[in-house]
Design a protein around this motif. Structure first.
Motif, PDB file in Angstrom:
ATOM      1  N   GLY A   1      47.513 -61.368 -29.611  1.00 30.91           N
ATOM      2  CA  GLY A   1      47.658 -60.944 -31.004  1.00 30.91           C
ATOM      3  C   GLY A   1      46.829 -61.987 -32.087  1.00 30.91           C
ATOM      4  O   GLY A   1      46.057 -62.705 -31.573  1.00 30.91           O
ATOM      5  N   TRP A   2      47.588 -61.907 -33.300  1.00 35.42           N
ATOM      6  CA  TRP A   2      46.530 -62.635 -34.401  1.00 35.42           C
ATOM      7  C   TRP A   2      47.604 -63.397 -35.530  1.00 35.42           C
ATOM      8  O   TRP A   2      48.535 -62.633 -35.679  1.00 35.42           O
ATOM      9  CB  TRP A   2      45.813 -61.812 -35.089  1.00 35.42           C
ATOM     10  N   TYR A   3      47.325 -64.731 -35.506  1.00 32.18           N
ATOM     11  CA  TYR A   3      47.899 -65.114 -36.805  1.00 32.18           C
ATOM     12  C   TYR A   3      46.747 -65.657 -37.891  1.00 32.18           C
ATOM     13  O   TYR A   3      45.322 -65.456 -37.372  1.00 32.18           O
ATOM     14  CB  TYR A   3      48.490 -66.492 -36.374  1.00 32.18           C
ATOM     15  N   ARG A   4      46.843 -65.884 -39.064  1.00 32.53           N
ATOM     16  CA  ARG A   4      46.104 -66.400 -39.882  1.00 32.53           C
ATOM     17  C   ARG A   4      46.607 -67.657 -40.636  1.00 32.53           C
ATOM     18  O   ARG A   4      47.651 -67.721 -40.964  1.00 32.53           O
ATOM     19  CB  ARG A   4      45.783 -65.256 -40.859  1.00 32.53           C
ATOM     20  N   GLN A   5      45.636 -68.145 -41.204  1.00 28.95           N
ATOM     21  CA  GLN A   5      45.875 -69.527 -42.076  1.00 28.95           C
ATOM     22  C   GLN A   5      45.129 -69.592 -43.258  1.00 28.95           C
ATOM     23  O   GLN A   5      43.719 -69.557 -43.231  1.00 28.95           O
ATOM     24  CB  GLN A   5      45.930 -70.751 -41.360  1.00 28.95           C
ATOM     25  N   ALA A   6      45.489 -69.384 -44.570  1.00 21.42           N
ATOM     26  CA  ALA A   6      44.704 -69.532 -45.543  1.00 21.42           C
ATOM     27  C   ALA A   6      44.724 -70.983 -46.026  1.00 21.42           C
ATOM     28  O   ALA A   6      45.555 -71.719 -45.675  1.00 21.42           O
ATOM     29  CB  ALA A   6      45.286 -68.433 -46.626  1.00 21.42           C
ATOM     30  N   PRO A   7      43.905 -71.478 -46.966  1.00 22.54           N
ATOM     31  CA  PRO A   7      43.709 -72.754 -47.446  1.00 22.54           C
ATOM     32  C   PRO A   7      45.048 -72.881 -48.180  1.00 22.54           C
ATOM     33  O   PRO A   7      45.266 -72.450 -48.985  1.00 22.54           O
ATOM     34  CB  PRO A   7      42.664 -72.705 -48.330  1.00 22.54           C
TER      35      PRO A   7
ATOM     36  N   VAL B   1      43.973 -70.822 -20.171  1.00 19.65           N
ATOM     37  CA  VAL B   1      43.438 -69.772 -20.777  1.00 19.65           C
ATOM     38  C   VAL B   1      42.378 -69.925 -21.937  1.00 19.65           C
ATOM     39  O   VAL B   1      42.880 -70.863 -22.658  1.00 19.65           O
ATOM     40  CB  VAL B   1      44.920 -68.938 -21.416  1.00 19.65           C
ATOM     41  N   GLN B   2      41.271 -69.269 -21.862  1.00 17.54           N
ATOM     42  CA  GLN B   2      40.326 -69.286 -22.872  1.00 17.54           C
ATOM     43  C   GLN B   2      40.300 -67.993 -23.815  1.00 17.54           C
ATOM     44  O   GLN B   2      40.443 -67.011 -23.009  1.00 17.54           O
ATOM     45  CB  GLN B   2      38.977 -69.575 -22.443  1.00 17.54           C
ATOM     46  N   LEU B   3      39.993 -68.116 -25.153  1.00 20.12           N
ATOM     47  CA  LEU B   3      40.176 -67.105 -25.802  1.00 20.12           C
ATOM     48  C   LEU B   3      38.758 -67.036 -26.720  1.00 20.12           C
ATOM     49  O   LEU B   3      38.612 -68.256 -27.286  1.00 20.12           O
ATOM     50  CB  LEU B   3      41.376 -67.101 -26.899  1.00 20.12           C
ATOM     51  N   GLN B   4      38.036 -65.862 -26.723  1.00 16.30           N
ATOM     52  CA  GLN B   4      36.770 -65.777 -27.409  1.00 16.30           C
ATOM     53  C   GLN B   4      37.151 -64.537 -28.328  1.00 16.30           C
ATOM     54  O   GLN B   4      37.096 -63.434 -28.235  1.00 16.30           O
ATOM     55  CB  GLN B   4      35.709 -65.590 -26.373  1.00 16.30           C
ATOM     56  N   ALA B   5      36.849 -65.245 -29.740  1.00 15.16           N
ATOM     57  CA  ALA B   5      37.148 -64.071 -30.851  1.00 15.16           C
ATOM     58  C   ALA B   5      35.843 -64.012 -31.558  1.00 15.16           C
ATOM     59  O   ALA B   5      34.850 -64.780 -31.721  1.00 15.16           O
ATOM     60  CB  ALA B   5      37.943 -64.723 -31.751  1.00 15.16           C
ATOM     61  N   SER B   6      35.723 -62.760 -31.974  1.00 18.73           N
ATOM     62  CA  SER B   6      34.488 -62.233 -32.813  1.00 18.73           C
ATOM     63  C   SER B   6      34.855 -61.155 -34.021  1.00 18.73           C
ATOM     64  O   SER B   6      35.932 -60.822 -34.043  1.00 18.73           O
ATOM     65  CB  SER B   6      33.372 -61.758 -32.017  1.00 18.73           C
TER      66      SER B   6
ATOM     67  N   VAL C   1      41.447 -68.106 -42.164  1.00 21.55           N
ATOM     68  CA  VAL C   1      40.885 -68.015 -40.937  1.00 21.55           C
ATOM     69  C   VAL C   1      42.007 -67.461 -39.948  1.00 21.55           C
ATOM     70  O   VAL C   1      43.017 -67.696 -39.868  1.00 21.55           O
ATOM     71  CB  VAL C   1      40.699 -69.737 -40.375  1.00 21.55           C
ATOM     72  N   TYR C   2      41.514 -66.516 -39.243  1.00 29.94           N
ATOM     73  CA  TYR C   2      42.084 -65.737 -38.322  1.00 29.94           C
ATOM     74  C   TYR C   2      42.004 -66.156 -36.821  1.00 29.94           C
ATOM     75  O   TYR C   2      40.886 -66.392 -36.423  1.00 29.94           O
ATOM     76  CB  TYR C   2      41.576 -64.379 -38.047  1.00 29.94           C
ATOM     77  N   TYR C   3      43.345 -66.499 -36.106  1.00 27.42           N
ATOM     78  CA  TYR C   3      43.448 -67.159 -35.052  1.00 27.42           C
ATOM     79  C   TYR C   3      43.919 -65.955 -34.048  1.00 27.42           C
ATOM     80  O   TYR C   3      44.942 -65.322 -34.032  1.00 27.42           O
ATOM     81  CB  TYR C   3      44.129 -68.214 -34.655  1.00 27.42           C
TER      82      TYR C   3
END
Length: 114
Positions: free
Chosen positions: A34-40, A1-6, A91-93
């Motif tokens: 869905g979405w996860y995120r990671q802050a510094p 599975v490939q995911l392309q975000a924008s 950064v949103y994944y």
């Protein structure tokens, strides 16, 4: 599975951004996206995940600001982010999940700053 975000970028506090993600490859009928995120300096955290049956999970911090939607026919998921705050900078994944496990996109940076 490939995911392309924008859709990431720089936005002022109180503004809005829309993230989109398209999945391709071996897509199974039963899945979540869905979405996860990671802050510094922080761990990756749940933003929102939506199952095919419209079951939705949101992170506690969302508080109704980030409605998630998906197009099952197109295998896409979108996150409308409203009332953005500097604390939303991360950064949103994009995530695709099925019985085989989790598949992640590369991540798109969202910066909320004046």
């Amino acid at each position: 599975v490939q995911l392309q975000a924008s859709g990431g970028g720089l936005v002022q506090p109180g503004g809005s951004l829309r993230l989109s993600c398209a999945a391709s490859g071996s897509i199974l009928r039963i899945n979540q996206m869905g979405w996860y995120r990671q802050a510094p300096g922080k761990q990756r955290e749940l933003v929102a995940v939506l199952g095919g049956g419209s079951v939705t999970y949101y992170g506690d911090f969302v508080k109704g600001r980030f409605p998630i939607s998906r197009d099952n026919a197109e295998n896409t998921v979108s996150l409308q982010m409203n009332s953005l705050e500097p604390e939303d900078t991360a950064v949103y994944y994009c995530l695709y999940r099925d019985y085989r496990g989790d598949f992640w996109g590369r991540g798109t940076l969202v910066t909320v700053s004046s």
